[in-house]
Design a protein around this motif. Structure first.
Motif, PDB file in Angstrom:
ATOM      1  N   GLU A 178       0.736  -1.313  -0.236  1.00 16.64           N
ATOM      2  CA  GLU A 178      -0.235   0.043   0.011  1.00 16.64           C
ATOM      3  C   GLU A 178       0.945   1.277  -0.054  1.00 16.64           C
ATOM      4  OE1 GLU A 178      -3.183   0.487   0.092  1.00 16.64           O
ATOM      5  OE2 GLU A 178      -3.313  -1.585  -0.521  1.00 16.64           O
ATOM      6  N   PRO A 179       0.361   2.288  -0.721  1.00 15.39           N
ATOM      7  CA  PRO A 179       1.491   3.457  -0.967  1.00 15.39           C
ATOM      8  C   PRO A 179       1.136   4.242   0.284  1.00 15.39           C
ATOM      9  CG  PRO A 179      -0.473   3.700  -2.340  1.00 15.39           C
ATOM     10  CD  PRO A 179      -0.366   2.391  -1.889  1.00 15.39           C
ATOM     11  N   SER A 180       2.260   5.182   0.653  1.00 10.21           N
ATOM     12  CA  SER A 180       2.212   5.871   1.924  1.00 10.21           C
ATOM     13  C   SER A 180       2.116   7.256   1.409  1.00 10.21           C
ATOM     14  CB  SER A 180       3.364   5.787   2.639  1.00 10.21           C
ATOM     15  OG  SER A 180       4.518   6.159   1.988  1.00 10.21           O
ATOM     16  N   ALA A 181       1.433   8.181   1.762  1.00  7.58           N
ATOM     17  CA  ALA A 181       1.232   9.607   1.347  1.00  7.58           C
ATOM     18  C   ALA A 181       1.574  10.699   2.297  1.00  7.58           C
ATOM     19  CB  ALA A 181       0.012   9.890   0.530  1.00  7.58           C
ATOM     20  N   HIS A 182       1.884  11.874   1.879  1.00  9.26           N
ATOM     21  CA  HIS A 182       1.755  12.871   2.774  1.00  9.26           C
ATOM     22  C   HIS A 182       1.236  14.125   2.066  1.00  9.26           C
ATOM     23  CE1 HIS A 182       3.814  16.854   3.727  1.00  9.26           C
ATOM     24  NE2 HIS A 182       3.536  16.412   5.162  1.00  9.26           N
ATOM     25  N   GLN A 183       0.130  14.501   2.693  1.00  5.87           N
ATOM     26  CA  GLN A 183      -0.517  15.784   2.159  1.00  5.87           C
ATOM     27  C   GLN A 183       0.208  17.086   2.409  1.00  5.87           C
ATOM     28  OE1 GLN A 183      -3.623  15.308   0.525  1.00  5.87           O
ATOM     29  NE2 GLN A 183      -3.700  17.519   0.112  1.00  5.87           N
ATOM     30  N   PHE A 184       0.212  17.818   1.090  1.00  4.45           N
ATOM     31  CA  PHE A 184       1.068  19.030   1.215  1.00  4.45           C
ATOM     32  C   PHE A 184       0.006  20.278   1.353  1.00  4.45           C
ATOM     33  CE2 PHE A 184       2.988  22.540  -1.082  1.00  4.45           C
ATOM     34  CZ  PHE A 184       4.095  22.836  -0.292  1.00  4.45           C
ATOM     35  N   THR A 185       0.239  21.143   2.089  1.00  7.06           N
ATOM     36  CA  THR A 185      -0.455  22.508   2.103  1.00  7.06           C
ATOM     37  C   THR A 185       0.274  23.646   1.942  1.00  7.06           C
ATOM     38  OG1 THR A 185      -0.653  22.616   4.286  1.00  7.06           O
ATOM     39  CG2 THR A 185      -2.561  21.545   3.299  1.00  7.06           C
ATOM     40  N   THR A 201       4.356  24.680  -6.287  1.00  4.11           N
ATOM     41  CA  THR A 201       2.919  24.587  -6.524  1.00  4.11           C
ATOM     42  C   THR A 201       2.137  24.941  -5.383  1.00  4.11           C
ATOM     43  OG1 THR A 201       3.568  22.529  -8.033  1.00  4.11           O
ATOM     44  CG2 THR A 201       1.234  22.994  -7.564  1.00  4.11           C
ATOM     45  N   PRO A 202       1.293  25.990  -5.527  1.00  3.09           N
ATOM     46  CA  PRO A 202       0.345  26.536  -4.701  1.00  3.09           C
ATOM     47  C   PRO A 202      -0.866  26.057  -4.419  1.00  3.09           C
ATOM     48  CG  PRO A 202       0.583  28.143  -6.465  1.00  3.09           C
ATOM     49  CD  PRO A 202       1.482  26.852  -6.756  1.00  3.09           C
ATOM     50  N   TYR A 203      -0.779  24.774  -4.852  1.00  2.38           N
ATOM     51  CA  TYR A 203      -2.015  23.975  -4.668  1.00  2.38           C
ATOM     52  C   TYR A 203      -1.982  22.848  -3.910  1.00  2.38           C
ATOM     53  CZ  TYR A 203      -3.285  26.798  -8.674  1.00  2.38           C
ATOM     54  OH  TYR A 203      -3.452  28.120  -9.393  1.00  2.38           O
ATOM     55  N   ASN A 204      -2.912  22.284  -3.158  1.00  6.83           N
ATOM     56  CA  ASN A 204      -2.691  20.913  -2.718  1.00  6.83           C
ATOM     57  C   ASN A 204      -2.218  19.703  -3.475  1.00  6.83           C
ATOM     58  OD1 ASN A 204      -3.537  22.212  -0.212  1.00  6.83           O
ATOM     59  ND2 ASN A 204      -5.760  21.123  -0.258  1.00  6.83           N
ATOM     60  N   SER A 205      -1.115  19.028  -3.133  1.00  6.45           N
ATOM     61  CA  SER A 205      -0.855  17.949  -3.725  1.00  6.45           C
ATOM     62  C   SER A 205      -0.175  16.852  -2.816  1.00  6.45           C
ATOM     63  CB  SER A 205       0.292  18.293  -4.921  1.00  6.45           C
ATOM     64  OG  SER A 205       1.654  18.716  -3.986  1.00  6.45           O
ATOM     65  N   THR A 206       0.124  15.668  -3.334  1.00  3.66           N
ATOM     66  CA  THR A 206       0.449  14.671  -2.480  1.00  3.66           C
ATOM     67  C   THR A 206       1.941  13.672  -3.156  1.00  3.66           C
ATOM     68  OG1 THR A 206      -0.823  13.004  -3.482  1.00  3.66           O
ATOM     69  CG2 THR A 206      -1.734  14.011  -1.616  1.00  3.66           C
ATOM     70  N   ILE A 207       2.695  13.446  -2.311  1.00  4.89           N
ATOM     71  CA  ILE A 207       3.627  12.393  -2.634  1.00  4.89           C
ATOM     72  C   ILE A 207       3.489  11.229  -1.986  1.00  4.89           C
ATOM     73  CG2 ILE A 207       6.059  11.968  -2.663  1.00  4.89           C
ATOM     74  CD1 ILE A 207       6.464  15.051  -2.743  1.00  4.89           C
ATOM     75  N   SER A 208       3.541   9.997  -2.785  1.00  3.29           N
ATOM     76  CA  SER A 208       3.375   8.915  -2.213  1.00  3.29           C
ATOM     77  C   SER A 208       4.507   7.962  -2.826  1.00  3.29           C
ATOM     78  CB  SER A 208       1.880   8.145  -2.704  1.00  3.29           C
ATOM     79  OG  SER A 208       1.856   7.931  -4.105  1.00  3.29           O
ATOM     80  N   GLU A 209       4.723   6.585  -1.951  1.00  5.39           N
ATOM     81  CA  GLU A 209       5.813   5.663  -2.354  1.00  5.39           C
ATOM     82  C   GLU A 209       5.004   4.398  -2.388  1.00  5.39           C
ATOM     83  OE1 GLU A 209       9.212   6.000   0.094  1.00  5.39           O
ATOM     84  OE2 GLU A 209       8.986   8.095   0.501  1.00  5.39           O
TER      85      GLU A 209
END
Length: 292
Positions: free
Chosen positions: A5-12, A76-84
């Motif tokens: 399962e990917p792990s993700a970090h929500q960016f703001t 990027t001034p919008y919400n985005s995520t990085i997952s592995e």
């Protein structure tokens, strides 16, 4: 195919540690970092369109290069995520990758309008039609789809593999103006891809120009580009002198309408005549005065 399962970090924007990027200036391609980012996205990004206004921009790369995705996130001034995720592929068992995902319709629309199509895009992409930082854009493309380093013979090289005629021609034009090295691109017969490569001094000049100190880039390619500067041409290795085309030679080339015949008449190579003939026919260089 095994997959975890990917792990993700929500960016703001609050996570950006004070880094403030106004939405109005997002993807201003005259800004070097955005020009680089756009070149990278064109080569390695994927715009997927969903129902209604839904959709997603994703970039998946080897986890070793995750820092570049974090840089894109900060820009990027919008919400985005990085997952592995780790999965088995045809090329590697337990391949560990990182994916940056951006869903904002406003951001996707901006990137699409600049020249990143939805869906399959490898042959469609082209340099932007707005003003942009040229060397930063090309560095982004090469970081995503190119290589930098030394050949098996120990010569410096920098190369790009692309399906886009427009991008391939643009790199050749840029490199010719910078280094004088001529290239005539041609798709290979196996997969119809362009493989464009520069070696020795042209590679050193191109790498030094694209990978300048402090630029946004993949760290491993930045290090390789900087290492090229230490190469010294071995004693006895001849340098082929560059022979400029004269107007009367262009006239003969056009009159004969045969690169092979012109090569014999002018004492040049068939490849050189073929390239010059293509440039004359496509308006890349001016016609001789009698042909205008």
């Amino acid at each position: 195919m095994a997959e975890r399962e990917p792990s993700a970090h929500q960016f703001t924007l609050d996570d950006a540690l004070g880094f403030d990027t106004p939405a109005a200036s997002f993807m201003d391609l005259e800004v070097p970092d955005y020009a680089y980012m756009f070149g990278f996205l064109q080569a390695d990004g994927h715009l997927q369109q969903g129902p209604g206004q839904k959709g997603r921009l994703t970039v998946e790369i080897n986890v070793r290069d995750i820092e570049i995705l974090r840089a894109f996130q900060r820009l990027t001034p919008y919400n985005s995520t990085i997952s592995e995720r780790t999965r088995d592929t045809n090329f590697s068992e337990a391949h560990h990758s990182a994916t940056w995902s951006l869903c904002s319709l406003e951001a996707r629309t901006r990137i699409n309008q600049l020249g990143l199509p939805y869906g399959r895009k490898s042959k469609k992409i082209a340099p932007p039609r707005v003003e942009f930082s040229r060397r930063d854009y090309l560095r982004g493309v090469i970081d995503a789809d190119g290589s930098v380093g030394y050949t098996s013979q120990g010569f410096p090289f920098i190369s790009l593999t692309t399906a886009s005629t427009a991008v391939g021609v643009y790199l050749c034009r840029y490199a010719r103006m910078l280094t004088g090295a001529e290239r005539l691109i041609k798709r290979n017969t196996r997969d119809e891809i362009y493989n464009i490569s520069y070696e020795k001094e042209p590679a050193m000049q191109l790498a030094a120009d694209l990978y300048y100190p402090g630029c946004l880039s993949l760290e491993r390619k930045q290090m390789k580009a900087e290492a090229l500067a230490s190469w010294v041409r071995p004693a006895g290795m001849k340098v082929s002198p560059k022979r400029r085309w004269k107007e009367w030679e262009d006239q003969i080339l056009l009159d004969l309408c045969s690169p092979t015949a012109a090569a014999e008449a002018l004492g040049r190579t068939v490849q050189s005549c073929n390239l010059r003939h293509w440039r004359l026919r496509n308006g890349q260089v001016p016609l001789p005065s009698t042909k205008q």
